[in-house]
Design an enzyme around this catalytic site. Structure first.
Site, PDB file in Angstrom:
ATOM      1  N   PHE A  16       5.964 -11.841  10.646  1.00 37.45           N
ATOM      2  CA  PHE A  16       6.546 -10.522  10.229  1.00 37.45           C
ATOM      3  C   PHE A  16       5.265  -9.440  10.244  1.00 37.45           C
ATOM      4  CE2 PHE A  16       9.510 -13.210   8.403  1.00 37.45           C
ATOM      5  CZ  PHE A  16      10.769 -12.249   8.384  1.00 37.45           C
ATOM      6  N   ASP A  17       5.634  -8.455  11.061  1.00 39.37           N
ATOM      7  CA  ASP A  17       4.789  -7.109  10.696  1.00 39.37           C
ATOM      8  C   ASP A  17       5.285  -6.540   9.413  1.00 39.37           C
ATOM      9  OD1 ASP A  17       3.256  -4.678  11.237  1.00 39.37           O
ATOM     10  OD2 ASP A  17       5.407  -3.979  11.075  1.00 39.37           O
ATOM     11  N   VAL A  18       4.189  -6.107   8.597  1.00 33.89           N
ATOM     12  CA  VAL A  18       4.488  -6.113   7.229  1.00 33.89           C
ATOM     13  C   VAL A  18       4.604  -4.362   6.923  1.00 33.89           C
ATOM     14  CG1 VAL A  18       3.395  -6.032   4.769  1.00 33.89           C
ATOM     15  CG2 VAL A  18       3.280  -7.776   6.377  1.00 33.89           C
ATOM     16  N   THR A  21       7.698  -2.325   8.470  1.00 28.56           N
ATOM     17  CA  THR A  21       8.940  -3.300   8.790  1.00 28.56           C
ATOM     18  C   THR A  21       9.403  -3.531   7.310  1.00 28.56           C
ATOM     19  OG1 THR A  21       7.862  -4.209  10.928  1.00 28.56           O
ATOM     20  CG2 THR A  21      10.069  -5.671   9.850  1.00 28.56           C
TER      21      THR A  21
END
Length: 240
Positions: free
Chosen positions: A13-15, A18
């Site tokens: 995951f991009d944080v 996102t």
């Protein structure tokens, strides 16, 4: 046709953008500074200026770079130029909120997949973001760990090396992100299966995220983390 969700062991995951609402965090802090100065700021204008300043050649790691960014954009927005306000903008990252659906969706997804954070933010910031998100990650990677930022392929290679140490490969990963520029385009180029979370689906433009040279059609496309979690849940239910 995209592979089934059950075929993946990991979700990366991009944080920021996102899972964490960095645009809301930045514009809220700027609005507070503006109110104290007796002026107002337009959120979309502020984000456009932020985007331009953030990707200047002398940019440093995020969110430390917000101190410099503020001094660049403040005159354009009619805000007080003192560096102390830039420090305030940087430190506001400690209180940035997750999107309303992020924590619950991650908790759901963690039941079936190993979740890995891949953020361009520094470790100190991710420590705060993780708390906002309920600490759902199996492993985490920051710009401090990788020595580079997405979309540099070297960042992704660090993650590939990690899963390889567990006798797995990039084929076992579904990469989930909102940024076409930082994540979706490069993950496709590297042969990953990806999922685009189009957080700004109801808004025009790319907001605080740099616009890609070309749009990359993702393998999966949702407008929220809740929708992804629901799709995974339904997919796994059908297999039982």
């Amino acid at each position: 046709m995209a592979r089934g969700f059950s075929e993946f062991k990991y979700m990366t995951f991009d944080v920021v953008g996102t899972l964490i609402d960095f645009e809301g965090g930045i514009t809220t802090c700027l609005a507070q500074i503006a109110a104290e100065a007796g002026v107002s700021v337009d959120s979309e204008e502020a984000l456009a200026l932020y985007r331009q300043a953030r990707y200047m050649p002398d940019a440093s790691l995020f969110p430390d770079d917000l101190v410099r960014v503020y001094t660049v954009i403040a005159p354009r927005l009619g805000l007080p130029p003192e560096e102390k306000y830039g420090v305030r903008l940087r430190d506001s990252a400690r209180g940035w909120q997750g999107f309303a659906d992020s924590a619950a969706a991650l908790a759901d997804l963690a039941k079936s997949h190993r979740l890995i954070a891949m953020t361009n933010a520094r470790r100190w910031a991710l420590d705060h973001f993780e708390k906002q998100l309920g600490s759902p990650f199996f492993a985490t990677f920051t710009a401090d760990d990788t020595g580079t930022e997405k979309p540099d392929p070297a960042y992704f290679q660090k993650v590939f090396d990690y899963v390889a140490s567990r006798d797995d490969s990039k084929d076992d990963i579904l990469h989930v992100a909102q940024s076409q520029y930082h994540d979706i385009g490069i993950s496709r180029a590297l042969g990953m299966t990806n999922c685009w979370i189009e957080r700004r689906h109801a808004q025009k433009g790319y907001g605080g995220t740099i616009e890609p040279e070309r749009f990359t059609a993702p393998d999966y496309h949702f407008t929220s983390m809740a929708a992804l979690a629901a799709a995974v849940r339904e997919s796994l239910k059908q297999r039982t």
